[in-house]
Design a protein around this motif. Structure first.
Motif, mmCIF file in Angstrom:
data_model
loop_
_atom_site.group_PDB
_atom_site.id
_atom_site.type_symbol
_atom_site.label_atom_id
_atom_site.label_comp_id
_atom_site.label_asym_id
_atom_site.label_seq_id
_atom_site.Cartn_x
_atom_site.Cartn_y
_atom_site.Cartn_z
ATOM 1 N N GLY A 189 0.857 -1.356 0.100
ATOM 2 C CA GLY A 189 0.077 0.125 0.150
ATOM 3 C C GLY A 189 1.009 1.304 -0.044
ATOM 4 O O GLY A 189 2.037 1.304 -0.225
ATOM 5 N N LYS A 190 0.215 2.290 0.356
ATOM 6 C CA LYS A 190 0.873 3.714 0.381
ATOM 7 C C LYS A 190 2.047 3.692 1.374
ATOM 8 O O LYS A 190 3.031 4.410 1.231
ATOM 9 C CB LYS A 190 -0.195 4.800 0.753
ATOM 10 N N LEU A 191 1.746 3.046 2.648
ATOM 11 C CA LEU A 191 2.619 3.077 3.645
ATOM 12 C C LEU A 191 3.913 2.238 3.015
ATOM 13 O O LEU A 191 4.991 2.558 3.444
ATOM 14 C CB LEU A 191 2.195 2.296 4.915
ATOM 15 N N GLY A 192 3.702 1.179 2.474
ATOM 16 C CA GLY A 192 4.783 0.399 2.033
ATOM 17 C C GLY A 192 5.606 1.121 1.012
ATOM 18 O O GLY A 192 6.980 0.889 1.081
ATOM 19 N N ILE A 193 5.047 1.824 0.168
ATOM 20 C CA ILE A 193 5.843 2.580 -0.861
ATOM 21 C C ILE A 193 6.620 3.451 -0.234
ATOM 22 O O ILE A 193 7.829 3.741 -0.506
ATOM 23 C CB ILE A 193 4.729 3.163 -1.832
ATOM 24 N N ALA A 194 6.004 4.378 0.963
ATOM 25 C CA ALA A 194 6.757 5.360 1.535
ATOM 26 C C ALA A 194 7.825 4.945 2.182
ATOM 27 O O ALA A 194 9.073 5.436 2.368
ATOM 28 C CB ALA A 194 5.829 5.859 2.552
ATOM 29 N N MET A 195 7.835 3.462 2.908
ATOM 30 C CA MET A 195 8.901 2.805 3.689
ATOM 31 C C MET A 195 10.058 2.455 2.658
ATOM 32 O O MET A 195 11.224 2.563 2.843
ATOM 33 C CB MET A 195 8.637 1.807 4.353
ATOM 34 N N LYS A 196 9.641 2.051 1.344
ATOM 35 C CA LYS A 196 10.608 1.779 0.406
ATOM 36 C C LYS A 196 11.283 2.963 0.061
ATOM 37 O O LYS A 196 12.465 3.030 -0.327
ATOM 38 C CB LYS A 196 9.983 0.870 -0.796
ATOM 39 N N VAL A 197 10.763 3.986 -0.324
ATOM 40 C CA VAL A 197 11.363 5.414 -0.857
ATOM 41 C C VAL A 197 12.185 5.652 0.458
ATOM 42 O O VAL A 197 13.409 6.290 0.013
ATOM 43 C CB VAL A 197 10.268 6.524 -1.049
ATOM 44 N N LEU A 198 11.808 5.847 1.693
ATOM 45 C CA LEU A 198 12.606 6.372 2.874
ATOM 46 C C LEU A 198 13.961 5.365 2.947
ATOM 47 O O LEU A 198 14.943 5.858 3.154
ATOM 48 C CB LEU A 198 11.918 6.526 4.153
ATOM 49 N N GLY A 199 13.658 4.181 2.697
ATOM 50 C CA GLY A 199 14.848 3.122 2.848
ATOM 51 C C GLY A 199 15.882 3.406 1.799
ATOM 52 O O GLY A 199 17.107 3.447 2.010
ATOM 53 N N GLY A 200 15.319 3.608 0.550
ATOM 54 C CA GLY A 200 16.227 3.850 -0.559
ATOM 55 C C GLY A 200 16.925 5.175 -0.318
ATOM 56 O O GLY A 200 18.171 5.214 -0.915
ATOM 57 N N VAL A 201 16.503 6.193 0.127
ATOM 58 C CA VAL A 201 16.834 7.323 0.376
ATOM 59 C C VAL A 201 18.169 7.219 1.337
ATOM 60 O O VAL A 201 19.275 7.828 1.111
ATOM 61 C CB VAL A 201 15.995 8.509 0.615
#
Length: 82
Positions: A49-61
């Motif tokens: 979901g949206k929380l998963g996408i946000a977590m992946k983006v923050l982890g990548g950054v």
């Protein structure tokens, strides 16, 4: 020599998509199944979901900055003038 007694514990969640089967005679198998389902629910919530996408983006950054800083420091000490 006596045969060992064992039992099968079968549980079904309400949505019907997940079935749990545990083998054994002790109650730890039931608690490990409950613990596994709790961990599975947490990972589903954090990774989809949206929380998963946000977590992946923050982890990548965060990973980008860690690699960038390590590369900068390594390059600084390798190419430092004596």
């Amino acid at each position: 020599m006596q045969p060992q007694e064992s039992h099968v514990h079968y549980s079904r969640w309400e949505d019907g998509s997940r079935d749990g089967v545990s083998l054994g005679a002790d109650t730890r198998s039931v608690s490990s199944t409950e613990e596994a389902s709790y961990c599975h629910r947490i990972s589903q919530k954090l990774c989809s979901g949206k929380l998963g996408i946000a977590m992946k983006v923050l982890g990548g950054v965060a990973l980008f900055w860690v690699i960038f800083i390590l590369g900068y420091l390594t390059g600084y000490y390798v190419h430092k003038c004596k």
